[in-house]
Write a protein that holds these residues in place. Structure first.
Motif, PDB file in Angstrom:
ATOM      1  N   PHE A   1      10.507   4.538   9.466  1.00 14.27           N
ATOM      2  CA  PHE A   1      10.885   5.813   9.536  1.00 14.27           C
ATOM      3  C   PHE A   1      12.232   6.056  10.432  1.00 14.27           C
ATOM      4  N   ARG A   2      12.358   4.914  11.542  1.00 11.49           N
ATOM      5  CA  ARG A   2      13.391   4.983  12.086  1.00 11.49           C
ATOM      6  C   ARG A   2      14.774   4.592  11.423  1.00 11.49           C
ATOM      7  N   GLY A   3      14.393   3.441  10.614  1.00 12.74           N
ATOM      8  CA  GLY A   3      15.351   2.722  10.029  1.00 12.74           C
ATOM      9  C   GLY A   3      16.103   3.638   8.764  1.00 12.74           C
TER      10      GLY A   3
ATOM     11  N   VAL B   1      -2.161   3.847   5.467  1.00 14.32           N
ATOM     12  CA  VAL B   1      -0.950   3.962   4.858  1.00 14.32           C
ATOM     13  C   VAL B   1       0.311   4.572   5.580  1.00 14.32           C
ATOM     14  N   TYR B   2       0.011   5.508   6.345  1.00 16.55           N
ATOM     15  CA  TYR B   2       0.948   5.959   7.503  1.00 16.55           C
ATOM     16  C   TYR B   2       1.435   4.708   8.297  1.00 16.55           C
ATOM     17  N   GLU B   3       0.500   4.103   8.916  1.00 15.72           N
ATOM     18  CA  GLU B   3       0.670   3.215  10.120  1.00 15.72           C
ATOM     19  C   GLU B   3       1.216   2.140   9.491  1.00 15.72           C
ATOM     20  N   SER B   4       1.082   1.722   8.245  1.00 13.85           N
ATOM     21  CA  SER B   4       1.633   0.333   7.817  1.00 13.85           C
ATOM     22  C   SER B   4       3.168   0.785   6.982  1.00 13.85           C
TER      23      SER B   4
ATOM     24  N   ARG C   1       0.898  -1.287  -0.047  1.00 21.38           N
ATOM     25  CA  ARG C   1       0.031   0.023  -0.152  1.00 21.38           C
ATOM     26  C   ARG C   1       0.694   1.335  -0.121  1.00 21.38           C
ATOM     27  N   GLY C   2       1.946   1.346   0.554  1.00 22.79           N
ATOM     28  CA  GLY C   2       2.777   2.172   0.907  1.00 22.79           C
ATOM     29  C   GLY C   2       3.464   2.534  -0.464  1.00 22.79           C
TER      30      GLY C   2
END
Lengths: 373, 373, 373
Positions: free
Chosen positions: B250-252, B241-244, A251-252
């Motif tokens: 982000f951190r990686g 899509v933000y959560e998945s 999805r992303g």
């Protein structure tokens, strides 16, 4: 009335979905002359990831299905998937000012399947207490992938014929006007190899050797990735890597593809000004028509092999739905000259709400009438 | 005493955090002449991913907030965010040998917000039983994004002014020395478009048209991605899509960006030898000063609209914190000529421990004194 | 009989694993002349991600281990890891028509450790009720990483020697034939920097300065990423970013690397036609031999420090296993001239089933015999 308000609610909801949000976001980014860019290597890899995932999920569904039992409905799914693209090729594409490649791509998207529309239908069937075979949902790749492959091949054949005609008659003017809408640069870079492979053209003008074009299409990066995923899904056991990698990222990555397609769409949205009404008409009629055709095929299977009426509804919903998931990346890579605004706009803004709000209740009602409820 | 030992523990802990670990790792990789490289396309995509995520999370927080109720504190958050950058512009940047773009970038980072510092404050407020509005934490994007935008615009204005001055007076020598610290190559490639846009310069030398520069800054890839994410977060529903996708990666991706920034930092760490003490001084004083300013604004809202004292503490902590999350990618892409060693070093090694170990207890103590506990 | 049927089941299962599936998929994609490609920037980044992950997981295991207690077994693990590569260098590489770099890479892969083989052994030890130290599994990076580093350094030394010999004796013909199998292009691009660094060659012809080559190897992108990950794992606390990013993406990225390696392998599989039997022989004998050597070293530790017999079995299994996880990306980037079909084929198709079906039961039986059961 309920149908209309349902339709409007769905239509407005769709405009807020991340998929369409990123598409519109990309259009705005391009409109304000932002220097934001997605590197080409990333774009190509995203398309690859999406296509492999579409193929893998189809392949895994096929492997886990009981092929002997579902043979006839599966064959019908393939037939309907191919038929839908041909219907679009000889209706939508013939309307005034509609560009043929855009119409073929749109028909391909309407032949492909939307997982969320399918899920909505399954939920409703269970609510209504209508029984269906456990494998019926696994019919979707049998319609999804043939429709996309057919669309890409038909578009390649069309483009080759145009080139052939142009070369023969030397009708320079027509040739140029045709070149223009083929998004010149992409056309040349993508079809360059094809062109090299057919130095001699048939003197009958319109006749073009089909098989080399089919082979060319299958060797293209889009269908190669799709079929590779399909083969890996059927022949190996990629569930672990599918569940941990390709599916979660889908999805992303799709949202980023939508952003890129939106950035490109800005330049081409004007092309649709004169033909928007034809796409709206097609997107309104096609989902219902496709659903009825599939319902008819389903009834044949119902009579011959006892395929359940719930299964018939599922087949109709699969045909009625249009893909905003597997379709865009496949068509973007497989028919680069088609205008994404045409096919994504038709599908997301009209086709999917129609299939959800009108199609599903219609086919369920029809099945219940046939069951004597 | 407790403060000092807390401070040292935090300082040592920070050195072990993956963020700083990858930064130092990158510096060592470069120092030993390794041929390790992150391809440019990947680097650009990582920056894009990080900025979209920062924008999305800010936008989602704003959409879910009760804007009417939080209006005044939100306006104050914007004001403080912009003010912090201007304070840095006219204090840190004026210290001997401190390069202006480095100082502006550092001020931008100190204006941006650290999610982990904020989380620590929320935990402590709950432990102490101090009440605050549920939406108070959602004030952070109202300070975070304006501070970063202001820093990028101020840096662009400064760079344009320098170029104007140099062109006018033909003070070749000064020009060259200025060019040097602007990290020539990046400067040219990034600012090339800007330069083309302003063929005529104001004859007053120092006067530069501000608005075109602001527009240029907003069209740059960094702010475009940030604002696109913000708009998508506010206007669409990108939570799925933000959560998945964007949040888990982000951190990686940030750790890889830190590696790249470390590899670049090796060449530029020497620049800081003469000015390290000024950055240390700024990083020690600024978090407390910013916090007190925001506390003051918060008290105004407390008196006028009944904004809770817990909320005032939160506003102060947001101002006191400096971002090691949203800041580095935004500033790296938006002010490419600034030395990352300056702003990341100041923030991570001094600013964040100061805000955590001194700032939070100070503001909570102040609030408790005002509450009469 | 059980061993044989176990072996065949494992062998057939391995062919369905995603890892091998993607490898074979890539070979087919290349064989049918598909235009599918993975962009170079993506490929390089994938290799980086895999190597950082291998290094990080090794480093985290080492940091969490009780180094004082495990000192002797850890030293023995390092010794066995290096020894395995030298054994391959002076047996497999000396067989007729076997190319030296291919043999060294294969030995490196057999020296590296398979996590899944190790997990199978731990499960069986618990089923059999054989006790072992909790830290025994953490011995694996002490064998894994030295084996891979040794293989890359040995291959670099060999390639440099060949170049030296060729330059000295001007035996043009030999030179050319050697160049051919070094996969000319890659060889030149990768070793270009090396070549520049050694303008003067030792007049004794065969003598080459080893240290600069070792340094060159360590500065290469493969070992840099591996050692960077190792250092970050030992010295910082990267667990959060490892668990949320590097580890979850690992299997997926590995499958894509396998696809790329498969696409390259098609062109080079023919090279193995004359030597396939030697690789099969090596892959059949080496796992058992390596296991017995490690068992011997483990018994020394058993006598001296009371290292448990369960631990001895684990050391033997670590030596017996060959990596299809850490090995391929490291060797692909570190020894680009080696033929991946040789080392991956040997390990996945023969080595791993042998270690699982023959090795593990053998060492457990041996330990039980020594325990007097």
């Amino acid at each position: 009335m309920d149908f209309l308000s349902d339709f409007l609610t769905l239509f407005l909801g769709k405009l807020q979905s991340p998929t369409l949000g990123f598409l519109i976001g990309g259009m705005i980014v391009a409109a304000v002359n932002s220097r934001l860019q997605i590197p080409d290597a990333i774009y190509k890899f995203i398309v690859f990831m999406l296509l492999i995932k579409v193929g893998l999920s189809g392949g895994i569904a096929i492997r886990n299905a009981n092929l002997a039992e579902m043979l006839l409905p599966a064959v019908f799914a393939v037939v309907v998937g191919i038929l839908i693209v041909f219907i679009g090729r000889y209706t939508l594409a013939k309307l005034p000012n509609v560009k043929t490649v855009d119409a073929i791509a749109t028909a391909g998207l309407f032949g492909a399947v939307s997982g969320s529309t399918l899920a909505a239908a399954l939920t409703l069937l269970e609510t209504e207490g209508i029984e269906y075979e456990a494998w019926a949902a696994a019919l979707y790749p049998f319609m999804d992938i043939p429709a996309l492959v057919t669309a890409i091949v038909l578009a390649s054949v069309y483009v080759s014929k145009q080139r052939g005609t142009a070369d023969e008659y030397l009708s320079k003017q027509e040739y140029l006007s045709k070149q223009e809408y083929l998004s010149k640069q992409e056309y040349l870079s993508e079809q360059g190899i094809t062109a090299g492979g057919y130095p001699k053209r048939d003197t009958a003008g319109k006749r073009v050797k089909i098989w080399p074009i089919v082979k060319e299409s299958l060797q293209g990066s889009a269908l190669s990735a799709l079929l590779l995923g399909l083969a890996l899904g059927v022949l190996t056991q990629p569930e672990s890597v599918y569940e941990s990698f390709f599916n979660p990222l889908f999805r992303g990555l799709l949202s980023i593809l939508m952003l890129v397609m939106g950035m490109e769409a800005t330049a081409r949205i004007g092309e649709l000004r004169k033909v928007g009404q034809w796409y709206a008409l097609y997107a309104l009629v096609a989902p219902l028509l496709h659903g009825f055709i599939a319902f008819g095929f389903g009834m044949i299977a119902h009579v011959i092999t006892g395929f359940s009426l719930g299964g018939v509804v599922i087949l109709a919903v699969i045909a009625s739905s249009s893909s905003d998931i597997s379709g865009p990346p496949t068509l973007r890579a497989g028919i680069p000259s088609a205008n994404p605004s045409a096919y994504i706009g038709s599908s997301t803004a009209v086709g999917t709400p129609v299939a959800l709000a009108l199609g599903i209740p219609l086919y369920i009602g029809l099945a219940q009438a046939l069951m004597g409820n």
